[in-house]
Design a protein around this motif. Sequence first.
Motif, short mmCIF file in Angstrom:
data_model
loop_
_atom_site.label_atom_id
_atom_site.label_comp_id
_atom_site.label_asym_id
_atom_site.label_seq_id
_atom_site.Cartn_x
_atom_site.Cartn_y
_atom_site.Cartn_z
N GLY A 390 18.96 -31.08 -76.03
CA GLY A 390 19.49 -30.78 -74.31
C GLY A 390 20.98 -31.13 -74.39
O GLY A 390 21.91 -30.71 -73.82
N GLY A 392 22.74 -31.07 -77.12
CA GLY A 392 23.44 -30.12 -77.74
C GLY A 392 23.13 -30.75 -79.23
O GLY A 392 24.25 -29.98 -80.07
N LYS A 395 20.77 -27.94 -82.80
CA LYS A 395 20.89 -26.39 -82.21
C LYS A 395 19.75 -25.33 -82.33
O LYS A 395 20.33 -24.20 -82.65
CB LYS A 395 22.64 -26.37 -82.58
CG LYS A 395 23.34 -27.44 -82.01
CD LYS A 395 24.88 -27.16 -83.55
CE LYS A 395 26.24 -28.53 -83.31
NZ LYS A 395 26.47 -28.07 -81.62
N ASP A 416 15.19 -26.78 -69.56
CA ASP A 416 16.27 -26.50 -69.73
C ASP A 416 16.95 -26.54 -70.73
O ASP A 416 18.04 -26.17 -70.76
CB ASP A 416 17.27 -27.49 -68.51
CG ASP A 416 17.14 -27.63 -67.23
OD1 ASP A 416 16.58 -25.72 -67.01
OD2 ASP A 416 17.07 -28.47 -66.18
N ALA A 417 16.60 -27.59 -71.49
CA ALA A 417 17.65 -27.94 -73.19
C ALA A 417 17.01 -26.35 -73.74
O ALA A 417 17.77 -26.34 -73.94
CB ALA A 417 16.57 -28.62 -73.20
N ARG A 419 16.59 -23.46 -73.06
CA ARG A 419 17.75 -22.60 -72.03
C ARG A 419 18.89 -23.36 -72.60
O ARG A 419 19.57 -21.66 -72.97
CB ARG A 419 17.42 -22.75 -71.20
CG ARG A 419 16.39 -22.29 -70.01
CD ARG A 419 16.56 -21.79 -68.76
NE ARG A 419 15.60 -21.44 -67.99
CZ ARG A 419 14.64 -22.17 -67.77
NH1 ARG A 419 15.20 -23.78 -66.52
NH2 ARG A 419 13.39 -22.20 -66.83
N ARG A 420 19.24 -23.97 -72.92
CA ARG A 420 21.14 -24.11 -74.05
C ARG A 420 20.71 -24.27 -74.74
O ARG A 420 21.90 -24.41 -75.44
CB ARG A 420 21.28 -25.64 -73.44
CG ARG A 420 21.88 -25.17 -71.95
CD ARG A 420 22.76 -26.90 -71.32
NE ARG A 420 21.54 -27.89 -71.54
CZ ARG A 420 20.51 -28.49 -70.49
NH1 ARG A 420 20.53 -27.73 -69.72
NH2 ARG A 420 20.29 -29.54 -70.76
N CYS A 421 19.44 -24.25 -75.79
CA CYS A 421 19.18 -24.26 -77.35
C CYS A 421 19.59 -23.49 -77.57
O CYS A 421 20.13 -21.87 -77.96
CB CYS A 421 18.03 -24.28 -77.66
SG CYS A 421 18.50 -25.16 -80.05
N PRO A 422 21.63 -23.51 -78.59
CA PRO A 422 21.52 -21.71 -79.60
C PRO A 422 20.06 -21.30 -80.10
O PRO A 422 20.06 -19.77 -80.33
CB PRO A 422 22.89 -22.43 -80.32
CG PRO A 422 22.86 -23.62 -79.91
CD PRO A 422 21.52 -24.26 -79.45
#
Length: 904
Positions: A390, A392, A395, A416-417, A419-422
């Motif tokens: 989450g 960053g 990655k 949520d984490a 969804r944000r992970c590349p």
Amino acid sequence: MSVEPVLGGTVKTTCPYCGTGCGVLATPRPDGTVAIAGDPDHPANFGRLCSKGAALGETLGLADRLVHPRIGGARASWDEALDLVARRFSETIAAHGPDSVAFYVSGQLLTEDYYIANKLMKGFIGSGNIDTNSRLCMSSSVAGHVRAFGADTVPGTYEDLEHADLVVLVGSNLAWCHPVLYQRIAAAKAARPDLRIVLIDPRRTATADLADLHLALAPDADAALFSGLLAFLDEAGVVNTDYVARHTEGFAAALDAARAWTLPRLARRTGLAADQILSFFRLFAVREKVVTVYSQGVNQSVCGTDKVNAILNCHLATGRIGREGMGPFSVTGQPNAMGGREVGGLANMLAAHLRLEDAAHRDLAQGFWQSPAIAAKPGLKAVDLFRAVGAGRIKALWIMGTNPVVSMPEADGVADALRRCPFVAVSDIMARTDTLDLAHVALPAAGWGEKDGTVTNSERRISRQRPFLARPGEARPDWWIIAEVARRMGFGEAFAYEGPADIFDEHARLSAAGNAGSRDFDLSGLVGLDPAGYESLAPVQWPVTQAGGRTRFFAEGGFFHPGGKARFVVPEGEQTSATGLISPSARGEIDRSERHLLLTVRLNSGRVRDHWHTMTRTGLSARLSGHIAEPYAEIHPEDAARAGLREAEIVRLRSPHGEVLLRCLMTDRVRPGEIFAPMHWNGPFASKARIDALVEARVDPVSGQPALKGSRVSIARYPAAWYGFAVLRERPATIPAAYHALARTEGGWRVELADADGLDPIELARALFDGAGDHDLSECRDRTGGTQGFAAFEGKRLRGALWLGAAPVAVSRLWASLQLASERHDALARWRLLAGRGGADRPDPGAIVCSCFKVGAKDIARAIAGGCDSVAAVGAATKAGTNCGSCRSEIKGIIDGQSLRQIA
């Protein structure tokens, strides 16, 4: 798609559920179904199976399988998917270093899969960032073992449960979570009525019916209770001073700390009466053959490791360890949690019980693997790993065979984490899970019945899982997927395995390297197995050396700390998993127009009898869904009254981390101020029931295991304007209700519904019945009961039925579900259906009690009315309770209830 059987008759394999490790006989049939039976020769179960194991054949359909790789949701080739995973990991490592990537793996992987995943991450990528969902269930036990014994060693064997004179069950609902072990203890007690059983658990579970003494202690008071026991054992003169002097150190400090727990202080902390405490202490003191079995109620706590060591202290002090019928016993929740521990699947471990913090052990592993790197420090444990995703720092993440968006604490934050992970890759067998829905790449893995390898159960017994089905579509074994990614990352020579037998042999050779008895885990006697020997490998308990194996550890010392002595550990004082009241900001989120009472309680999460983990397997079985078909909360009647709740209404639970909607079940099985809710329900089966979305991600400071049983939540009545129940031939594409829960049933689906907003009943029926028009719908109104029924038919077959009311709908769920299979819906049958009333020719069986034989509560009540006055008599009349035995406590409850009504 149909299941393609592998020819060759009956195959001996191992159950994929809990850590009991039961042997299974699987026989593919020509029609594509599979007959399942217990293996009478397997030493874990001797032919017994629980309800989940008995229903394994019903979970092998392919309708919901992931059978092709996907990239961005679109079908892709294996080369495209594997190339992408390898490239994204390689590029991320090159740009940000090895600690910018991670694996999150599973106790459902086979040992061979686990081994090469750990080898790739720790030995070739060079990071410790591989952790496992076993962190959530038994890592506190691992940490306690290591602190006390110097290694993660389970000292005993299942036979000890049958030889003991006292079995102490701590934080373990064995009857539902490890039913075959429960049956073995029940059989031992029937053969030796003097065998005593003590259950230590805040909640009264089905296991309590076998117990001679149930201690409903306050949550997280276990360490205090066993510290008090240590002091009592010293006062009673039963400390084995010779064993303590020869084989342990630190006893004096542990005893000094334990003496602070006077009986009055202990009674206050545990909430138990002094005479209850003394009864337990005296039993433990006078009965030398004692086995203490502990599970998630001990481990899933911010002080779980201290609880484990408080238990171990008592066995070390009395020398009751490693001998027949004696010892502490950690039972695990997954089929290969132990195998994962053997291969270093936890972020703070190396393979073969080598210690990651030991430079010599790191050198040994690196030299054996001939790897370009070796992890120099522990990686991120599960909670910290997803926090790093989450934030960053991670990655690229590869998740294998687990569903953390349901099972991790603060599960919404995990989603949520991701969804944000590349970059997120997920290996799974299911086409849809809450986690797979968030993956950039989906990798179709082989499932149980298709996989080939080994698992290790809670008593250190290695058993084979053998394939008996062809892999569907393009599904591949996990070990192959990992090896192919490793090859594409440039490590092909070290991962050039022909099959799982090659990997197992390497695993065995590493266990023998530099060992000579210095480590507990040793498979040197299995080195050199050829594929035929691997195929025929019989269940075997480690260690296995050239000189033979051993059943138990530590009867004569021989611990794995320097100097060979065990260490007593002083629990570090009082902690509690329960946080404070709901935060002011969270209170402000509650709609001020809701005039419902708000009550803050402690949430205890756990399992039900017939479902397992996040239901991706057991949710496929109509039989297993028949017992408990929707998510619920057990609430004490006093708390329900304070919250303005009535039986079967919908309750809303909230914490600062999330919200769920559950059915209210009022019961005195839980203590006032505490509630229990199962952890199984996921997005595909319920609208808002992911329990771990509520749970705060607090962890044990030693093990990193999250306290899944100790968060504070608010409870309030959900202001439902209407309730509904439906049975449907097809799964609905949409369900327009804030609360809904689906379950498979014979011939289709059953759905529970509720919403706070008004509804158009016709539009709801159309949505559920797949767009049925007005001319297809039949309707009936019960003006006295306030219910409304709708049904749609195709000829004389039911397409779907829906019942609605202002209160929870009183329609027999099983009877209604059986109507989907009927071909006889004439005018009278249709009227009965719409009215929700069965005829005399098809009496209502009631809610399912016995899943094995589909026997309902009303079936049992009719047998009792006919003269059956014991569990055995009910079994003879109905078959209920005669297979796995998990329902016997419920049958007894119905008998007792009928007797009380007769007396009244």
